[in-house]
Design an enzyme around this catalytic site. Sequence first.
Site, short mmCIF file in Angstrom:
data_model
loop_
_atom_site.label_atom_id
_atom_site.label_comp_id
_atom_site.label_asym_id
_atom_site.label_seq_id
_atom_site.Cartn_x
_atom_site.Cartn_y
_atom_site.Cartn_z
N ARG A 1 0.80 -1.26 0.00
CA ARG A 1 -0.06 -0.04 -0.10
C ARG A 1 0.89 1.38 0.10
O ARG A 1 0.26 2.22 0.26
CB ARG A 1 -1.12 -0.02 1.18
CG ARG A 1 -1.75 -1.11 1.23
CD ARG A 1 -2.95 -1.10 2.33
NE ARG A 1 -3.86 -2.18 2.30
CZ ARG A 1 -3.74 -3.24 2.82
NH1 ARG A 1 -2.70 -3.56 3.62
NH2 ARG A 1 -4.71 -4.26 2.61
N LYS B 1 2.44 11.13 -11.72
CA LYS B 1 1.28 10.37 -12.62
C LYS B 1 2.13 8.77 -12.82
O LYS B 1 3.23 8.65 -13.39
CB LYS B 1 1.10 10.94 -13.89
CG LYS B 1 0.00 11.89 -13.97
CD LYS B 1 -0.50 12.10 -15.36
CE LYS B 1 -1.63 12.94 -15.22
NZ LYS B 1 -2.03 13.55 -16.58
N GLU C 1 7.62 16.99 -26.02
CA GLU C 1 7.05 17.30 -24.75
C GLU C 1 7.72 18.64 -24.46
O GLU C 1 7.22 19.40 -23.48
CB GLU C 1 7.46 16.39 -23.78
CG GLU C 1 6.55 15.02 -23.96
CD GLU C 1 5.23 15.11 -23.40
OE1 GLU C 1 4.54 16.02 -22.97
OE2 GLU C 1 4.28 14.09 -23.50
N LYS D 1 6.28 22.32 -15.52
CA LYS D 1 5.25 21.17 -14.77
C LYS D 1 5.05 21.41 -13.46
O LYS D 1 4.02 20.96 -12.80
CB LYS D 1 5.79 20.07 -15.26
CG LYS D 1 5.11 18.64 -14.88
CD LYS D 1 5.24 17.34 -15.66
CE LYS D 1 4.19 16.46 -15.19
NZ LYS D 1 4.31 15.17 -16.08
N GLU E 1 -5.33 16.53 -11.54
CA GLU E 1 -5.71 16.75 -12.65
C GLU E 1 -7.20 17.06 -12.77
O GLU E 1 -7.94 16.52 -13.39
CB GLU E 1 -5.48 15.53 -13.76
CG GLU E 1 -5.45 16.07 -15.23
CD GLU E 1 -5.04 14.85 -16.12
OE1 GLU E 1 -5.79 14.57 -16.79
OE2 GLU E 1 -3.89 14.87 -15.91
N ARG F 1 -3.99 21.06 -14.68
CA ARG F 1 -3.14 20.08 -15.22
C ARG F 1 -3.58 19.32 -16.32
O ARG F 1 -2.52 18.73 -16.91
CB ARG F 1 -2.92 18.92 -14.10
CG ARG F 1 -2.09 17.94 -14.43
CD ARG F 1 -1.46 17.26 -12.94
NE ARG F 1 -0.56 16.24 -13.42
CZ ARG F 1 0.38 15.34 -12.60
NH1 ARG F 1 -0.16 15.46 -11.30
NH2 ARG F 1 1.29 14.53 -13.02
N ASN G 1 -1.67 17.99 -21.25
CA ASN G 1 -2.23 16.95 -22.20
C ASN G 1 -2.58 17.28 -23.48
O ASN G 1 -2.96 16.71 -24.43
CB ASN G 1 -3.18 16.14 -21.91
CG ASN G 1 -3.01 15.39 -20.44
OD1 ASN G 1 -1.79 14.72 -20.44
ND2 ASN G 1 -3.93 15.54 -19.58
N HIS H 1 -2.13 14.99 -26.59
CA HIS H 1 -2.04 13.59 -25.97
C HIS H 1 -3.43 12.71 -26.32
O HIS H 1 -3.39 11.69 -26.45
CB HIS H 1 -2.02 13.54 -24.66
CG HIS H 1 -0.28 13.95 -24.10
ND1 HIS H 1 0.16 15.03 -24.56
CD2 HIS H 1 0.63 13.40 -23.28
CE1 HIS H 1 1.40 15.32 -23.98
NE2 HIS H 1 1.78 14.27 -23.47
N HIS I 1 -2.52 9.38 -28.00
CA HIS I 1 -2.75 8.23 -27.18
C HIS I 1 -3.61 7.43 -28.16
O HIS I 1 -3.20 6.06 -28.27
CB HIS I 1 -3.50 8.36 -25.94
CG HIS I 1 -2.59 8.89 -24.71
ND1 HIS I 1 -3.16 9.27 -23.64
CD2 HIS I 1 -1.35 9.08 -24.96
CE1 HIS I 1 -2.26 9.69 -22.90
NE2 HIS I 1 -0.94 9.60 -23.67
N HIS J 1 6.14 7.53 -27.89
CA HIS J 1 5.08 8.63 -27.31
C HIS J 1 4.93 10.24 -27.71
O HIS J 1 4.07 10.66 -28.30
CB HIS J 1 5.18 8.72 -25.80
CG HIS J 1 4.28 9.43 -25.13
ND1 HIS J 1 2.76 9.42 -25.07
CD2 HIS J 1 4.44 10.69 -24.28
CE1 HIS J 1 2.30 10.25 -24.37
NE2 HIS J 1 3.31 11.36 -23.96
#
Length: 362
Positions: free
Chosen positions: A120, A142, A184, A226, A236, A240, A244, A247, A251, A264
């Site tokens: 955990r 992330k 990026e 960032k 997010e 935030r 993206n 993205h 994606h 990517h």
Amino acid sequence: METLTVALGSREYPILVGQGILENGGLLLPFLRSPKIAIVTNTTVAPLYLERFSTPLRNAGIDIAEIILPDGEQHKNWQTLNTIFDVLLERRCERSSTLIGLGGGVIGDMAGFAAACYQRGMPFIQVPTTLLSQVDSSVGGKTAINHPLGKNMIGAFYQPKLVLADTDCLNTLPDRELLAGLAEVIKYGLIRDLPFLVWLEANLERLLEREPRALEYAICRSCANKAEVVVADEHERGERALLNLGHTFGHAIETGMGYGKWLHGEAVAAGTMMAAELSRQLGWIDLDDLKRIENLFERAGLPVFGPAMGADRYLELMQHDKKVQDGKLRLVLLKQIGQAVVSDMASPTEIGKAITSRSTDV
């Protein structure tokens, strides 16, 4: 060495950026809660940097479990994640043991997700070795793995204790990987930092030539951008999402073409051009703006058209995006260069038109 801070209160952590810092084990020792750590890396990075990174730590009395994974986006899945858990359990790593991700974005994402889950939650340190991971994925917490239906759909927000970015690692980075990372970097200028974009336009060749001072500046400026966004919106729920840009389209490219076929950053570049084209259709930017963005990506050796999968296929894949809300697709678009917004104003027809105009079989 430059030091930046992600100011998350009691979970605040530093980002260290500089040359030759990978072998300085003393930088990590204050962040270790126990003398046992596990290093997650891959078959490409391990021969280059694992011994150099781990030897100073072993000399300081640290017990190290090495976890070497196969390289590639196609391995960012449950099966590979379980390999990490297997070693952590076999070596009897405890909740106080620290997990370190030594590699690019795939390694950082998987190591971070494993750290979030194991017992955990165990301490986690990012040691990014690619430009893309140094400027983006290693910062902000992330973590995720891919699913056949969507990229990064299973994961957790889990912040590291430290990010250690050695710019010397970029000397062994293949050209294609370096260029992918630039996508990026350019993103930050497009969404919120116009002066940085102007600097990139003037200094892109220095980055392509891997000039250390230029790389360090670009990495620090990207990380500073960032960090500001993450502090303002860690999970997010608002600002935030602007990180993206490109993205959602990108994606879809990665998933639709098969993980690993497009890097990517390559998919993000093509996706950003689709977002820019849609922004132009909505009347927010003009043709000169679009050409300016296209020119910068082309100078960086990045694709400005995506693969011709068909607008319907793109839209189907994009429905799995994490920004879909109440079944409605929300996209990051450009109100102007240097100012991004999250919008659901575009219709599927308009989105499809932008996709078709910025995709090709070539």
